[in-house]
Motif scaffolding. Sequence first.
Motif, PDB file in Angstrom:
ATOM      1  N   VAL A   9       0.870  -0.975  -0.043  1.00  0.00           N
ATOM      2  CA  VAL A   9      -0.076   0.135  -0.151  1.00  0.00           C
ATOM      3  C   VAL A   9       0.708   1.270  -0.116  1.00  0.00           C
ATOM      4  O   VAL A   9       2.022   1.379   0.608  1.00  0.00           O
ATOM      5  CB  VAL A   9      -1.032  -0.073   1.063  1.00  0.00           C
ATOM      6  CG1 VAL A   9      -1.547   1.286   1.339  1.00  0.00           C
ATOM      7  CG2 VAL A   9      -1.812  -1.106   1.258  1.00  0.00           C
ATOM      8  N   PRO A  10       0.611   2.281  -0.826  1.00  0.00           N
ATOM      9  CA  PRO A  10       1.368   3.478  -0.885  1.00  0.00           C
ATOM     10  C   PRO A  10       1.630   4.067   0.485  1.00  0.00           C
ATOM     11  O   PRO A  10       0.693   4.075   1.274  1.00  0.00           O
ATOM     12  CB  PRO A  10       0.689   4.382  -1.526  1.00  0.00           C
ATOM     13  CG  PRO A  10      -0.109   3.503  -2.622  1.00  0.00           C
ATOM     14  CD  PRO A  10      -0.629   2.388  -1.673  1.00  0.00           C
ATOM     15  N   PRO A  11       2.720   4.589   0.824  1.00  0.00           N
ATOM     16  CA  PRO A  11       3.044   4.998   2.154  1.00  0.00           C
ATOM     17  C   PRO A  11       2.139   5.973   2.782  1.00  0.00           C
ATOM     18  O   PRO A  11       1.745   6.070   3.997  1.00  0.00           O
ATOM     19  CB  PRO A  11       4.476   5.644   2.041  1.00  0.00           C
ATOM     20  CG  PRO A  11       4.999   4.924   1.116  1.00  0.00           C
ATOM     21  CD  PRO A  11       3.993   4.651  -0.023  1.00  0.00           C
ATOM     22  N   GLU A  12       1.744   7.090   1.783  1.00  0.00           N
ATOM     23  CA  GLU A  12       0.670   8.196   2.480  1.00  0.00           C
ATOM     24  C   GLU A  12      -0.577   7.329   2.917  1.00  0.00           C
ATOM     25  O   GLU A  12      -1.160   8.002   3.950  1.00  0.00           O
ATOM     26  CB  GLU A  12       0.731   9.339   1.366  1.00  0.00           C
ATOM     27  CG  GLU A  12      -0.072   8.785   0.167  1.00  0.00           C
ATOM     28  CD  GLU A  12       0.702   8.302  -0.984  1.00  0.00           C
ATOM     29  OE1 GLU A  12       0.513   7.968  -2.132  1.00  0.00           O
ATOM     30  OE2 GLU A  12       2.055   7.915  -0.616  1.00  0.00           O
ATOM     31  N   ILE A  13      -1.012   6.473   2.201  1.00  0.00           N
ATOM     32  CA  ILE A  13      -2.530   5.931   2.296  1.00  0.00           C
ATOM     33  C   ILE A  13      -2.072   4.808   3.670  1.00  0.00           C
ATOM     34  O   ILE A  13      -3.102   4.687   4.523  1.00  0.00           O
ATOM     35  CB  ILE A  13      -2.938   5.051   1.299  1.00  0.00           C
ATOM     36  CG1 ILE A  13      -3.076   6.098  -0.021  1.00  0.00           C
ATOM     37  CG2 ILE A  13      -3.972   4.401   1.730  1.00  0.00           C
ATOM     38  CD1 ILE A  13      -3.428   5.433  -1.282  1.00  0.00           C
ATOM     39  N   ALA A  14      -0.944   4.399   3.835  1.00  0.00           N
ATOM     40  CA  ALA A  14      -0.791   3.438   4.944  1.00  0.00           C
ATOM     41  C   ALA A  14      -0.389   4.115   6.188  1.00  0.00           C
ATOM     42  O   ALA A  14      -1.105   3.887   7.087  1.00  0.00           O
ATOM     43  CB  ALA A  14       0.543   2.582   4.714  1.00  0.00           C
ATOM     44  N   GLY A  15      -0.030   5.359   6.175  1.00  0.00           N
ATOM     45  CA  GLY A  15      -0.032   6.179   7.373  1.00  0.00           C
ATOM     46  C   GLY A  15      -1.322   6.598   7.698  1.00  0.00           C
ATOM     47  O   GLY A  15      -1.713   6.681   8.864  1.00  0.00           O
ATOM     48  N   LEU A  16      -2.045   7.015   6.652  1.00  0.00           N
ATOM     49  CA  LEU A  16      -3.518   7.565   7.056  1.00  0.00           C
ATOM     50  C   LEU A  16      -4.281   6.211   7.637  1.00  0.00           C
ATOM     51  O   LEU A  16      -4.890   6.439   9.053  1.00  0.00           O
ATOM     52  CB  LEU A  16      -4.042   7.770   5.860  1.00  0.00           C
ATOM     53  CG  LEU A  16      -5.763   8.054   5.988  1.00  0.00           C
ATOM     54  CD1 LEU A  16      -5.968   9.462   6.701  1.00  0.00           C
ATOM     55  CD2 LEU A  16      -6.485   8.177   4.631  1.00  0.00           C
ATOM     56  N   LEU A  17      -4.196   5.090   7.192  1.00  0.00           N
ATOM     57  CA  LEU A  17      -4.879   3.830   7.809  1.00  0.00           C
ATOM     58  C   LEU A  17      -4.360   3.724   9.379  1.00  0.00           C
ATOM     59  O   LEU A  17      -5.082   3.532  10.378  1.00  0.00           O
ATOM     60  CB  LEU A  17      -4.699   2.652   6.947  1.00  0.00           C
ATOM     61  CG  LEU A  17      -5.342   2.874   5.404  1.00  0.00           C
ATOM     62  CD1 LEU A  17      -4.944   1.462   5.036  1.00  0.00           C
ATOM     63  CD2 LEU A  17      -6.753   2.825   5.731  1.00  0.00           C
ATOM     64  N   ARG A  18      -3.020   3.655   9.392  1.00  0.00           N
ATOM     65  CA  ARG A  18      -2.344   3.394  10.674  1.00  0.00           C
ATOM     66  C   ARG A  18      -2.824   4.499  11.922  1.00  0.00           C
ATOM     67  O   ARG A  18      -2.967   3.988  12.998  1.00  0.00           O
ATOM     68  CB  ARG A  18      -0.882   3.234  10.550  1.00  0.00           C
ATOM     69  CG  ARG A  18      -0.208   2.197   9.843  1.00  0.00           C
ATOM     70  CD  ARG A  18       1.302   2.002  10.177  1.00  0.00           C
ATOM     71  NE  ARG A  18       1.691   1.005   9.192  1.00  0.00           N
ATOM     72  CZ  ARG A  18       2.143   1.080   8.223  1.00  0.00           C
ATOM     73  NH1 ARG A  18       2.515   2.464   7.543  1.00  0.00           N
ATOM     74  NH2 ARG A  18       2.857   0.182   7.361  1.00  0.00           N
ATOM     75  N   ALA A  19      -3.159   5.720  11.243  1.00  0.00           N
ATOM     76  CA  ALA A  19      -3.439   6.767  12.354  1.00  0.00           C
ATOM     77  C   ALA A  19      -5.055   6.750  12.415  1.00  0.00           C
ATOM     78  O   ALA A  19      -5.459   7.541  13.407  1.00  0.00           O
ATOM     79  CB  ALA A  19      -2.797   7.952  11.824  1.00  0.00           C
ATOM     80  N   ASN A  20      -5.884   5.829  12.313  1.00  0.00           N
ATOM     81  CA  ASN A  20      -7.126   6.211  12.237  1.00  0.00           C
ATOM     82  C   ASN A  20      -7.808   4.532  12.687  1.00  0.00           C
ATOM     83  O   ASN A  20      -8.765   4.225  12.229  1.00  0.00           O
ATOM     84  CB  ASN A  20      -7.692   6.639  11.078  1.00  0.00           C
ATOM     85  CG  ASN A  20      -7.678   7.977  10.827  1.00  0.00           C
ATOM     86  OD1 ASN A  20      -8.090   8.784  11.653  1.00  0.00           O
ATOM     87  ND2 ASN A  20      -6.462   8.329  10.020  1.00  0.00           N
ATOM     88  N   GLY A  21      -7.054   3.732  13.723  1.00  0.00           N
ATOM     89  CA  GLY A  21      -7.837   2.552  13.922  1.00  0.00           C
ATOM     90  C   GLY A  21      -8.958   2.507  14.413  1.00  0.00           C
ATOM     91  O   GLY A  21      -9.830   1.699  14.105  1.00  0.00           O
ATOM     92  N   PRO A  22      -9.315   3.502  15.247  1.00  0.00           N
ATOM     93  CA  PRO A  22     -10.821   3.528  15.937  1.00  0.00           C
ATOM     94  C   PRO A  22     -11.790   3.798  14.803  1.00  0.00           C
ATOM     95  O   PRO A  22     -12.937   3.006  14.757  1.00  0.00           O
ATOM     96  CB  PRO A  22     -10.805   4.463  16.911  1.00  0.00           C
ATOM     97  CG  PRO A  22      -9.208   4.780  17.451  1.00  0.00           C
ATOM     98  CD  PRO A  22      -8.745   4.332  16.043  1.00  0.00           C
ATOM     99  N   LEU A  23     -11.460   4.744  13.751  1.00  0.00           N
ATOM    100  CA  LEU A  23     -12.507   5.014  12.717  1.00  0.00           C
ATOM    101  C   LEU A  23     -12.426   3.578  11.776  1.00  0.00           C
ATOM    102  O   LEU A  23     -13.631   3.579  11.242  1.00  0.00           O
ATOM    103  CB  LEU A  23     -11.935   6.375  12.100  1.00  0.00           C
ATOM    104  CG  LEU A  23     -12.555   7.646  12.716  1.00  0.00           C
ATOM    105  CD1 LEU A  23     -12.051   8.663  11.774  1.00  0.00           C
ATOM    106  CD2 LEU A  23     -14.072   7.494  12.709  1.00  0.00           C
TER     107      LEU A  23
END
Length: 296
Positions: A9-23
Amino acid sequence: MGVVVDPAVPPEIAGLLRANGPLLARIRAGWVPPAALPVPVRRRNSSSVALLAVTPLVIALMAVLLESPAAPAGFLLLGGFVFVVLVKIASISEVPEDDRSHERALYEKARLHDGRYLIPHDFDEEAAAVLRRAQLAIGAVLRSHVNAEGLLDGARNAIMLPEQEWEIARLLAKLSALRTEHREMLARGLAPEAAAVARPLQSALDSSEAAVVARVEALERYAGHVAEAERAYHARDQIEELRASLPRYEELLAESGAGTMAVAEIERLAEDADTVERTLRRSVTSAHEAFRYLEG
């Protein structure tokens, strides 16, 4: 343990996913955020400014009308103004525009990359514990000074270790799902004939778990070799600092006439430095061999 993302997964999208576990957990449970506001609606603030600007004029006009024979017109104007204000209040979104945009963007990315990320809810207690062990081992290697200084193969570590984490997490998630189904089935009670069929399924679960744990143990052995190299690396630096100060100590001993008393200790310090250097090289070699086992 947070969100685990496929390294592809592209790094910027991976960062977005990792930062929003509860959502992501809410989205997985079926929650759909409100759609992002269209551009014309987002410019609604200008109408609010205009409404504020004309308010004093409207109030003054109403006061004049109410004191004149045209009082009914004043009441009509008052009612119309109140209606406009109420409509404006009702049109204000309950969700801030920035939050709405963020949630919707995350929702779209989560849908697009469904199956390429895993959240804590995907793992049962046993699987979560195994995954944490893998993550600790991987983190210890990637954060080590010997890796940063290039004594290990940093490029391969940066690629292979996240791949190992994802593969272990993916297998543990599948194992957790099947194990939960199996336990629920057993809890309902099985006829003797069905129990005979269920036993091999339990063996398959146990064998799969053992295989994943073996992978994690290989990571832990690799991390152990790296930790040994890390200790030797720091010891080497400390001894080099001590060796750099030896001439000053030798000068002091010579001037004080005590040189013969410390010669053996000084020689031992030099020997220690050589020993630590050999230990560091041996530890790095062992780490490389453990890494090759992981690739195997």
